[in-house]
Scaffold this motif. Structure first.
Motif, PDB file in Angstrom:
ATOM      1  N   ARG A  72      93.058  47.883  -8.662  1.00 44.58           N
ATOM      2  CA  ARG A  72      93.192  48.595  -9.929  1.00 44.58           C
ATOM      3  C   ARG A  72      94.378  48.053 -10.710  1.00 44.58           C
ATOM      4  O   ARG A  72      95.308  47.471 -10.140  1.00 44.58           O
ATOM      5  N   ASP A  73      94.344  48.279 -12.018  1.00 39.76           N
ATOM      6  CA  ASP A  73      95.436  47.921 -12.911  1.00 39.76           C
ATOM      7  C   ASP A  73      95.719  49.155 -13.760  1.00 39.76           C
ATOM      8  O   ASP A  73      94.948  49.453 -14.689  1.00 39.76           O
ATOM      9  N   ASN A  74      96.785  49.854 -13.448  1.00 43.03           N
ATOM     10  CA  ASN A  74      97.102  51.085 -14.169  1.00 43.03           C
ATOM     11  C   ASN A  74      97.607  50.829 -15.589  1.00 43.03           C
ATOM     12  O   ASN A  74      97.665  51.750 -16.398  1.00 43.03           O
ATOM     13  N   ASN A  75      97.986  49.591 -15.889  1.00 41.24           N
ATOM     14  CA  ASN A  75      98.385  49.253 -17.254  1.00 41.24           C
ATOM     15  C   ASN A  75      97.158  49.079 -18.148  1.00 41.24           C
ATOM     16  O   ASN A  75      97.196  49.361 -19.346  1.00 41.24           O
ATOM     17  N   LYS A  76      96.087  48.591 -17.547  1.00 43.88           N
ATOM     18  CA  LYS A  76      94.863  48.339 -18.310  1.00 43.88           C
ATOM     19  C   LYS A  76      93.818  49.433 -18.109  1.00 43.88           C
ATOM     20  O   LYS A  76      92.760  49.412 -18.737  1.00 43.88           O
ATOM     21  N   ASN A  77      94.101  50.384 -17.219  1.00 52.00           N
ATOM     22  CA  ASN A  77      93.146  51.453 -16.893  1.00 52.00           C
ATOM     23  C   ASN A  77      91.814  50.888 -16.404  1.00 52.00           C
ATOM     24  O   ASN A  77      90.730  51.275 -16.877  1.00 52.00           O
ATOM     25  N   THR A  78      91.911  49.977 -15.469  1.00 48.50           N
ATOM     26  CA  THR A  78      90.702  49.393 -14.908  1.00 48.50           C
ATOM     27  C   THR A  78      90.738  49.446 -13.382  1.00 48.50           C
ATOM     28  O   THR A  78      91.811  49.429 -12.770  1.00 48.50           O
ATOM     29  N   VAL A  79      89.550  49.506 -12.809  1.00 47.04           N
ATOM     30  CA  VAL A  79      89.404  49.422 -11.358  1.00 47.04           C
ATOM     31  C   VAL A  79      88.257  48.457 -11.071  1.00 47.04           C
ATOM     32  O   VAL A  79      87.190  48.552 -11.690  1.00 47.04           O
ATOM     33  N   ASP A  80      88.496  47.500 -10.189  1.00 47.64           N
ATOM     34  CA  ASP A  80      87.528  46.454  -9.908  1.00 47.64           C
ATOM     35  C   ASP A  80      87.034  46.542  -8.467  1.00 47.64           C
ATOM     36  O   ASP A  80      87.724  47.080  -7.590  1.00 47.64           O
ATOM     37  N   LEU A  81      85.877  45.959  -8.235  1.00 48.96           N
ATOM     38  CA  LEU A  81      85.335  45.835  -6.890  1.00 48.96           C
ATOM     39  C   LEU A  81      84.873  44.392  -6.710  1.00 48.96           C
ATOM     40  O   LEU A  81      83.885  43.972  -7.335  1.00 48.96           O
ATOM     41  N   GLN A  82      85.605  43.634  -5.910  1.00 47.14           N
ATOM     42  CA  GLN A  82      85.209  42.266  -5.585  1.00 47.14           C
ATOM     43  C   GLN A  82      84.285  42.318  -4.376  1.00 47.14           C
ATOM     44  O   GLN A  82      84.667  42.813  -3.311  1.00 47.14           O
TER      45      GLN A  82
END
Length: 122
Positions: A72-82
């Motif tokens: 996750r990137d709390n600065n960009k408000n994103t959560v990824d799944l590789q």
């Protein structure tokens, strides 16, 4: 209004990789543990992976351990799944969700996205 929008799904061959991304808005993203779920699974409401609000701890379903990585990137408000070493049984609709405080007991969430289709061909 809370909104979660997934992207990155598609078609991959068995053994291949895909990266899913989820963009959040309208709520305090950094205060939530975030998770990825699969819509067609019944076990644990389709839980796939979760990441604590600070990103310090991650959790995975046994079926994906060692193959999938949540971040996750709390600065960009994103959560990824590789997703790597994909298998045909990984095929399904994946969605992200903002998990409730006791999620590890109930796998319940406050918000969820519409989902993105992942298809793995063998």
């Amino acid at each position: 209004q809370a909104q979660l929008v997934e992207s990155g799904g598609g078609l991959a061959q068995a053994g291949g990789s895909l990266r899913l991304s989820c963009a959040a808005s309208g709520f305090s993203f950094s205060t939530y543990t975030m998770g990825w779920f699969r819509q067609d699974l019944e076990k644990d409401r389709g839980f796939v992976a979760a990441i604590f609000k600070t990103g310090g701890s991650t959790y995975y379903a046994d079926s994906v351990k060692g193959r999938f990585t949540i971040s996750r990137d709390n600065n960009k408000n994103t959560v990824d799944l590789q997703m790597t070493s994909l298998k045909s049984e990984d095929t399904g609709i994946y969605y992200c969700a903002a998990l409730r405080h006791n999620w590890h007991l109930t796998y319940e969430y406050d918000f969820r996205g519409q989902g993105t289709q992942v298809t793995v061909s063998s």
